[in-house]
Every structure is written in C-alpha cells, then in structure tokens.
Scaffold this motif. Structure first.
Motif, mmCIF file in Angstrom:
data_model
loop_
_atom_site.group_PDB
_atom_site.id
_atom_site.type_symbol
_atom_site.label_atom_id
_atom_site.label_comp_id
_atom_site.label_asym_id
_atom_site.label_seq_id
_atom_site.Cartn_x
_atom_site.Cartn_y
_atom_site.Cartn_z
ATOM 1 N N PRO A 250 0.832 -1.212 0.000
ATOM 2 C CA PRO A 250 0.000 0.000 0.000
ATOM 3 C C PRO A 250 0.864 1.259 0.000
ATOM 4 N N GLY A 251 0.326 2.348 -0.537
ATOM 5 C CA GLY A 251 1.065 3.607 -0.617
ATOM 6 C C GLY A 251 1.522 4.113 0.733
ATOM 7 N N SER A 252 0.748 3.810 1.783
ATOM 8 C CA SER A 252 1.080 4.307 3.117
ATOM 9 C C SER A 252 2.349 3.667 3.687
ATOM 10 N N LYS A 253 2.829 2.594 3.060
ATOM 11 C CA LYS A 253 4.028 1.905 3.566
ATOM 12 C C LYS A 253 5.255 2.106 2.671
ATOM 13 N N LYS A 254 5.096 2.795 1.568
ATOM 14 C CA LYS A 254 6.198 2.864 0.598
ATOM 15 C C LYS A 254 7.412 3.654 1.104
ATOM 16 N N TRP A 255 7.206 4.494 2.117
ATOM 17 C CA TRP A 255 8.329 5.223 2.702
ATOM 18 C C TRP A 255 9.349 4.253 3.306
ATOM 19 N N ARG A 256 8.896 3.081 3.696
ATOM 20 C CA ARG A 256 9.773 2.099 4.335
ATOM 21 C C ARG A 256 10.896 1.633 3.395
ATOM 22 N N ILE A 257 10.590 1.656 2.089
ATOM 23 C CA ILE A 257 11.570 1.159 1.124
ATOM 24 C C ILE A 257 12.131 2.256 0.229
ATOM 25 N N SER A 258 11.635 3.467 0.388
ATOM 26 C CA SER A 258 12.121 4.578 -0.449
ATOM 27 C C SER A 258 13.136 5.455 0.273
ATOM 28 N N GLN A 259 13.269 5.263 1.595
ATOM 29 C CA GLN A 259 14.220 6.042 2.384
ATOM 30 C C GLN A 259 15.287 5.133 2.995
ATOM 31 N N VAL A 260 16.491 5.661 3.096
ATOM 32 C CA VAL A 260 17.582 4.926 3.738
ATOM 33 C C VAL A 260 17.413 5.007 5.253
ATOM 34 N N HIS A 261 17.513 3.847 5.909
ATOM 35 C CA HIS A 261 17.396 3.784 7.362
ATOM 36 C C HIS A 261 18.681 3.214 7.969
ATOM 37 N N GLN A 262 18.906 3.538 9.215
ATOM 38 C CA GLN A 262 20.050 2.974 9.922
ATOM 39 C C GLN A 262 19.698 2.781 11.392
ATOM 40 N N GLY A 272 16.816 10.292 6.004
ATOM 41 C CA GLY A 272 16.291 11.340 5.130
ATOM 42 C C GLY A 272 16.766 11.200 3.697
ATOM 43 N N LYS A 273 17.679 10.277 3.446
ATOM 44 C CA LYS A 273 18.186 10.063 2.096
ATOM 45 C C LYS A 273 17.280 9.100 1.326
ATOM 46 N N SER A 274 17.240 9.295 0.019
ATOM 47 C CA SER A 274 16.419 8.425 -0.828
ATOM 48 C C SER A 274 17.202 7.178 -1.229
ATOM 49 N N LYS A 275 16.481 6.053 -1.310
ATOM 50 C CA LYS A 275 17.115 4.806 -1.737
ATOM 51 C C LYS A 275 17.046 4.658 -3.255
ATOM 52 N N TRP A 313 20.221 -4.946 -0.882
ATOM 53 C CA TRP A 313 19.443 -3.707 -1.080
ATOM 54 C C TRP A 313 18.504 -3.454 0.099
ATOM 55 N N ALA A 314 17.983 -4.531 0.715
ATOM 56 C CA ALA A 314 16.975 -4.398 1.771
ATOM 57 C C ALA A 314 17.548 -4.063 3.142
ATOM 58 N N LYS A 315 18.852 -4.156 3.305
ATOM 59 C CA LYS A 315 19.447 -4.046 4.635
ATOM 60 C C LYS A 315 19.299 -2.671 5.279
ATOM 61 N N THR A 317 16.523 -0.688 4.908
ATOM 62 C CA THR A 317 15.108 -0.304 4.832
ATOM 63 C C THR A 317 14.468 -0.451 6.210
ATOM 64 N N TYR A 318 13.204 -0.026 6.313
ATOM 65 C CA TYR A 318 12.460 -0.154 7.562
ATOM 66 C C TYR A 318 11.614 -1.420 7.516
ATOM 67 N N SER A 319 11.715 -2.231 8.543
ATOM 68 C CA SER A 319 10.942 -3.469 8.671
ATOM 69 C C SER A 319 11.032 -4.352 7.423
ATOM 70 N N PRO A 320 12.254 -4.726 7.030
ATOM 71 C CA PRO A 320 12.414 -5.544 5.823
ATOM 72 C C PRO A 320 11.749 -6.912 5.912
ATOM 73 N N ASP A 321 11.498 -7.405 7.137
ATOM 74 C CA ASP A 321 10.826 -8.699 7.268
ATOM 75 C C ASP A 321 9.400 -8.658 6.736
ATOM 76 N N GLU A 322 8.842 -7.451 6.601
ATOM 77 C CA GLU A 322 7.469 -7.335 6.118
ATOM 78 C C GLU A 322 7.376 -7.112 4.611
ATOM 79 N N PHE A 323 8.484 -7.304 3.900
ATOM 80 C CA PHE A 323 8.393 -7.292 2.438
ATOM 81 C C PHE A 323 9.381 -8.257 1.768
ATOM 82 N N LEU A 324 10.485 -8.601 2.438
ATOM 83 C CA LEU A 324 11.522 -9.396 1.779
ATOM 84 C C LEU A 324 11.020 -10.777 1.350
#
Length: 433
Positions: A250-262, A272-275, A313-315, A317-324
């Motif tokens: 869903p669109g509401s979750k796409k930030w999880r994979i479009s932003q770099v997380h650490q 705040g960086k884009s993936k 690539w997924a490492k 991201t936010y909550s990668p277990d919910e899409f990988l």
C-alpha cells in the motif's frame, strides 16, 4: 549304530526348534519393550494431567473451546484473582535446574520422543524460533510442536538476560534435534537484524539435514493451531508451493523502502536520504515476517544471486521482514513461488502461515476482517484471551500470534490440551517397530 545316529539327529532337531522358538520369543519381547507406547495404556503417560499445570487447570477448556458463555465468564474472573496471578509465572531458574536431568525433564513435561505415525516420520519439518524473553512461552511452544523427526534452530537475542539464555540453552541441550543458532545477533525491532536472525537459522538448518521438506519460522509467542500430522497433510496438499502473505504494497508503507534507514542506539531511524530502486526492478510486495516455504525456497535465499542482491538492497530499509520474503515469493524461478501479477496476490488470511488479529482490522461490523480481540494489545497486535479460542480453531492457519503466559496462560493451556488429545487420538490403532 544307525538308530543311535537317528536319535542324535532327532534330539538336535528338537533343540534347534526349541532354540528357534526361544529366540523368536526374545525378539518379540525386545520389540515390545521398544514400542513407543504401551498399547494397553496408550494415552496414560502422554496425555496431560491437571497436576502438570498451575491454577489455569480450574478453567473449563471444553466449554471455552466451544464458546460457552458461562465458561468464558468463569475463566475471565479467575484470571483477575491475586492467587491466580501469583502462581502463573515460572521463573527461569526452574528450567535451568530441571534440565540438569534431561531424562526426568522430558518425562515430567511429557515430550513426545517418537514419531506418532509413519506419515509424519517421512515428512520432517524444519523450524526457526527467534526468542528474546518469556522462557515458559518458548518451552510450551517447543513441547507442542516437538517431534524427533523434525529439526529446530533456536535463536536467542544477544541482548537477552543471562537467565533467559541459560534456561533456553538448558532446554535445547536435552534434545538431539534442537540446537542453538551458530551466529546469534542483537535483534532490533523493525531493523535488518530481525531478518538476519532467521537467515542464520536457515543456513544452519540447510546444512544440518537434506531430509526436511518445509521450513516454518516462529517467535517465542506463537502457538500451533494444528497437530503435527495435520500440518504434514496440509503441507503435502501445497504440492511444493509456499504459503505466505504476498500482495501489493500500500502507498502508506512505501516510505519504508524509499528512504535509507540505519540503526542508532538500538533503534531504526530514517536518514532522510532516498534509496535507489530495487535490483532487477523487482516489484516489492507487502507481507509479514512469518512464512511456510520449501527447502528449495531456502536454497534460493542462500544461493540465488538475484536474491542475494535483493537482500543487500533491503538491509537499510524499515521493517524488511514485512516485504523481503513476500518479494522473493514472486521472483520467477524461486521454488514454490508465484508470478508477480496481482492475480496471484495472497493475503495473510488466505495463507496458512500465521493467524494474527491486527487492531485496525478488528470489530463487530460486517466490514471488519475478524471479531474484536478478547485479550489485550501490544503494538496493535492482539494478545489472545479466552474469548478468542473458538475463533482461533475455526481458521485454517498452522500457527497463531500472540500469546502471553505471564498474563494469561489459559489460552495456551487449553490449546495444548486440545492438540495433545487430538494427536493421541490420531495414533489410535497405529504402532511402529
């Protein structure tokens, strides 16, 4: 002279026959001593007894499983009494001490240490269980799913308390087919280490045996809704397919994979960086952390270069277990996978991996996915209460999440008694040599 020889021959023949009969009798007695169950008292020592448990034995499990109103009220009143709350917690030290004598521990806790059927023996399963606390939850889960033909990899969070690690290590040491993961990690909620914990167990299980048919990953607060035999038959019916949630994100979750997380100070945060886009332009699917997959799928996770690129690539991201896992399930060529077209999308309710009540989908209206949680909520997830039991058993899922022995052991108590009685009933008329 000839008559004397005949007499000796006859005597020798009689002795041979007698020795043969004695040997046959010995073999029969030896077989009987090694039978897994005393056929005349088949359920006597494997069935659960009231003294195996605490104050939850006062509840009426049969009534609760049938949704009986009186039984529900009595159970709810029982759980709020001080005496009940005082005696439901089993300290870690109990398991540390009890597992010093493994034979007594397995006997006392009534673990099933033999295959209940040839069908189950010929269809071994591999489990990954990720735990960080609540040892009694873990032990009740292990006991409910334990079978000697299966194999179990246990991952204890590196930051878990020393008593938790010691207690679980003690339990694991009592079983030849249960082992601690080779490389444990410090698990971070919604971060990559949660996925890495499962991958590490996948690698260990893959090396441990080539015989197992399906992999199922669990956490310490899961509990089965089916017997091992029921699971085997359901998995056979998949005909080599996998089962998990995998649908459009869903669109509401796409930030999880479009932003770099650490990970910063033990928590996942956006930089705040884009993936960059995912490798091979894979369509990223939405799913959850829990899956039911073939050995071939695990081989792809560990060895397929396309999947390896996706993992890298997924490492961040936010909550990668919910899409990988959901995304790998839609990669062409992965064993048991489905094409990425939306017609092959599968929801968590249609998959068999895990039954979860999410707060946002509960309610009494026709538009609700399921009835309201009868327990409490943790991170918008239902922690099941006694009023959820009937609904749980009406569904086709193999496991449900989440249960908490520290606040309400009755749902686990009633489910495990129900499943044990069902498993023993399934074996009636069967015995093995």
């Amino acid at each position: 002279m000839r008559s004397r020889k005949q007499s000796w021959c006859q005597l020798f023949l009689k002795l041979t026959v007698a020795l043969g009969l004695l040997w046959t009798l010995f073999l029969v007695l030896e077989m009987q001593s090694s039978w897994p169950i005393d056929l005349t008292h088949r359920n006597h020592w494997l069935d659960y007894r009231d003294y195996d448990f605490g104050p939850e034995t006062l509840c009426n499990c049969s009534g609760l499983l049938e949704g009986n109103t009186e039984a529900l009220v009595e159970a709810k009143l029982l759980t709020i009494t001080k005496e009940f709350q005082k005696h439901i917690h089993i300290p870690d030290e109990y398991y540390i001490n009890e597992t010093k004598d493994c034979r007594n521990f397995k006997s006392k806790r009534k673990y099933i240490t033999f295959a209940l059927s040839k069908e189950e023996e010929d269809f071994p399963l591999a489990y990954s269980i990720v735990v960080h606390h609540k040892v009694q939850n873990f032990e009740r889960l292990l006991r409910a799913i334990y079978a000697p033909q299966n194999i179990y990899c246990i991952h204890v969070d590196e930051k878990s308390q020393a008593s938790v690690k010691a207690a679980i290590t003690g339990i694991v040491s009592c079983f030849p087919n249960v082992f601690m993961v080779t490389h444990a990690v410090n698990v971070v909620y919604a971060g990559w280490p949660r996925v890495q914990a499962d991958i590490n167990c996948m690698a260990d299980l893959y090396k441990y045996s080539t015989e197992w048919k399906y992999f199922i990953n669990l956490c310490g607060q899961d509990f089965p809704l089916k017997t091992n035999l029921e699971m085997v038959r359901m998995l056979r019916s998949l005909k080599g397919g996998n089962s998990m949630e995998s649908e459009d994100m869903p669109g509401s979750k796409k930030w999880r994979i479009s932003q770099v997380h650490q990970i910063v100070n033990g928590a996942i945060k956006s930089t705040g960086k884009s993936k960059s886009p995912p490798p091979f332009n894979f369509p990223i699917k939405s799913g959850n952390a829990y899956i039911v997959v073939t050995r071939g799928y695990i081989r792809s996770v560990l060895k397929d270069t396309r999947v390896q690129d996706l993992i890298e690539w997924a490492k961040d991201t936010y909550s990668p277990d919910e899409f990988l896992w959901a995304t790998i399930q839609r990669i062409p060529g992965v064993p048991g996978s489905k094409r990425p077209h939306t017609k092959y999308d599968q929801t968590d309710m249609n998959a068999i991996a895990r039954l979860v009540k999410w707060f946002s989908h509960e309610g009494s209206q026709d538009s609700a996915v399921y009835p309201a949680c009868q327990g409490s909520h943790v991170r918008s997830t239902c922690v099941y209460g006694v009023g959820d039991l009937q609904w749980l058993l009406e569904n086709h899922h193999l496991f449900a999440n989440k249960f908490d022995m520290d606040t309400n052991p009755i749902p686990v108590f009633c489910l495990e008694r129900h499943l044990r009685q069902k498993a023993l009933a399934e074996t009636e008329g069967q015995f093995f040599f």
